[in-house]
Motif scaffolding. Structure first.
Motif, PDB file in Angstrom:
ATOM      1  N   ASP A  29       1.080  -1.343   0.037  1.00  0.00           N
ATOM      2  CA  ASP A  29      -0.043  -0.018  -0.059  1.00  0.00           C
ATOM      3  C   ASP A  29       0.670   1.318  -0.037  1.00  0.00           C
ATOM      4  N   ALA A  30       1.926   1.260   0.727  1.00  0.00           N
ATOM      5  CA  ALA A  30       2.845   2.418   0.954  1.00  0.00           C
ATOM      6  C   ALA A  30       3.230   2.684  -0.546  1.00  0.00           C
ATOM      7  N   LEU A  35       4.173   5.701  -5.638  1.00  0.00           N
ATOM      8  CA  LEU A  35       4.102   5.846  -7.155  1.00  0.00           C
ATOM      9  C   LEU A  35       3.061   6.883  -7.371  1.00  0.00           C
ATOM     10  N   ASP A  36       1.920   7.005  -6.809  1.00  0.00           N
ATOM     11  CA  ASP A  36       1.031   8.098  -7.058  1.00  0.00           C
ATOM     12  C   ASP A  36       1.566   9.283  -6.586  1.00  0.00           C
ATOM     13  N   ALA A  37       2.216   9.323  -5.470  1.00  0.00           N
ATOM     14  CA  ALA A  37       2.908  10.912  -5.183  1.00  0.00           C
ATOM     15  C   ALA A  37       3.985  11.183  -6.293  1.00  0.00           C
ATOM     16  N   GLU A  49       9.426  15.901   1.062  1.00  0.00           N
ATOM     17  CA  GLU A  49       8.499  16.548   0.392  1.00  0.00           C
ATOM     18  C   GLU A  49       7.266  15.753  -0.299  1.00  0.00           C
ATOM     19  N   LEU A  50       7.738  14.579  -0.523  1.00  0.00           N
ATOM     20  CA  LEU A  50       6.466  13.744  -1.445  1.00  0.00           C
ATOM     21  C   LEU A  50       5.564  13.419  -0.258  1.00  0.00           C
ATOM     22  N   SER A  51       5.814  13.421   0.918  1.00  0.00           N
ATOM     23  CA  SER A  51       4.804  12.998   2.106  1.00  0.00           C
ATOM     24  C   SER A  51       3.667  14.209   2.141  1.00  0.00           C
ATOM     25  N   LEU A  55      -1.965  12.679  -2.573  1.00  0.00           N
ATOM     26  CA  LEU A  55      -1.821  11.081  -2.981  1.00  0.00           C
ATOM     27  C   LEU A  55      -1.267  10.293  -1.832  1.00  0.00           C
ATOM     28  N   PHE A  56      -0.303  10.868  -0.888  1.00  0.00           N
ATOM     29  CA  PHE A  56       0.417  10.190   0.018  1.00  0.00           C
ATOM     30  C   PHE A  56      -0.025  10.481   1.396  1.00  0.00           C
ATOM     31  N   PRO A  57      -1.446   9.660   1.872  1.00  0.00           N
ATOM     32  CA  PRO A  57      -1.838  10.096   3.058  1.00  0.00           C
ATOM     33  C   PRO A  57      -1.218   9.226   4.184  1.00  0.00           C
ATOM     34  N   ARG A  58      -0.026   9.343   4.480  1.00  0.00           N
ATOM     35  CA  ARG A  58       0.721   8.828   5.421  1.00  0.00           C
ATOM     36  C   ARG A  58       1.771   9.566   5.811  1.00  0.00           C
ATOM     37  N   SER A  59       2.691   9.037   6.861  1.00  0.00           N
ATOM     38  CA  SER A  59       3.778  10.111   7.470  1.00  0.00           C
ATOM     39  C   SER A  59       5.013   9.793   6.677  1.00  0.00           C
TER      40      SER A  59
END
Length: 306
Positions: A29-30, A35-37, A49-51, A55-59
């Motif tokens: 999932d991560a 990849l989406d980010a 910065e990608l966090s 599209l990246f709903p994670r830490s």
């Protein structure tokens, strides 16, 4: 304009994402969120910065875990390939190749191989960083920089229509380490690709186009072992060839027969022989056609006071 079935395209895209998802053995999932980010934020200046991408709903810690998981998956597949002597270089290549349509107009698959620089002059702690080639438009400056160099192997599918934009689909990307050259890494990529019997171009004619760096004898000799591969590479302007020797049957001499004929140096016009056939073609690019009907306006920016 060709008509597309939106439902069919959506189902095909979902199937493609599911196959990509199955390629990751852990943190799937991560990895998909990463990849989406990346696809939605190509101008990120750092990994953290990608966090911040929606599209990246994670830490930000999950990004490093996803990168580590994907790297371990690739390394484990490579180790299994060496131990079990499989012909499967990478599952991701197989997933991407399934979306490439078979050529209809030309009887071969067209591949392209080249290296691309990735400058990192300020990353002083980056491992395996060295001098790389990078063109420079300023006269007098050397075309070099500091960073990494990557070898990219792409497939060039056919155009569906004459006005369609050409596509270049990367199917293999490897970083060129300091102890290897781009030609060596490219040869390994080609060998890994041509030895995979599960890919759709197995045992079908493939043509590889490359720059003059790949016209080396060692590279051409290794690729000649693949029976269904033809390499078309540019020749350096200072390359020297030799014509076939003229064998005179009436004048037989003792010793080894002559192996080389007249010298043919591309840099010396006087060594060129008369061509057997000459073909002249004329082509107008889209850019030149545009300027022909819309000439550019030249503006002067001179200060009369100086």
């Amino acid at each position: 304009m060709p008509k597309f079935n939106n439902n069919k395209l959506i189902a095909r895209f979902q199937d493609f994402r599911q196959k990509i998802y199955n390629c990751f053995e852990s943190c799937s999932d991560a990895c998909m969120d990463l990849l989406d980010a990346l696809a939605g934020n190509t101008g990120a200046n750092s990994i953290a910065e990608l966090s911040l991408n929606p599209l990246f709903p994670r830490s930000y810690n999950s990004i490093y875990k996803a990168i580590k998981a994907s790297f371990n998956t690739t390394s484990q597949e490579a180790n299994n390939e060496v131990e079990e002597e499989k012909e499967e270089p990478n599952n991701l290549i197989r997933v991407v190749s399934e979306l490439i349509d078979q050529p209809q107009q030309r009887p071969f698959h067209l591949l392209a191989l080249d290296t691309t620089p990735h400058p990192r002059p300020d990353a002083r702690t980056l491992a395996d960083r060295g001098y790389i080639y990078q063109p420079n438009t300023i006269i007098g400056n050397k075309p070099i920089n500091i960073g990494h160099c990557y070898s990219i192997l792409s497939i060039l599918p056919e155009k569906q229509t004459g006005n369609a934009a050409p596509w270049s689909i990367p199917i293999s990307g490897e970083r060129v380490s300091l102890d290897k050259s781009g030609v060596e890494v490219g040869g390994e990529q080609i060998s890994s690709l041509m030895c995979d019997s599960s890919l759709p171009w197995d045992e079908k004619l493939c043509i590889l186009v490359a720059d003059s760096a790949y016209s080396q004898r060692s590279f051409l000799f290794e690729q000649s072992k693949h029976k269904n591969l033809v390499v078309i590479a540019r020749v350096r302007s200072n390359r020297i060839f030799y014509q076939s020797p003229i064998i005179d049957e009436s004048n037989k001499k003792r010793g080894c027969p002559k192996k080389y004929g007249e010298r043919f140096n591309l840099a010396e016009v006087e060594t060129w022989h008369e061509p057997d056939e000459t073909t002249l073609t004329q082509q107008t690019t889209r850019c030149m056609s545009h300027f022909k009907h819309n000439p550019p306006c030249l503006a002067s920016n001179v200060d009369e006071g100086n």
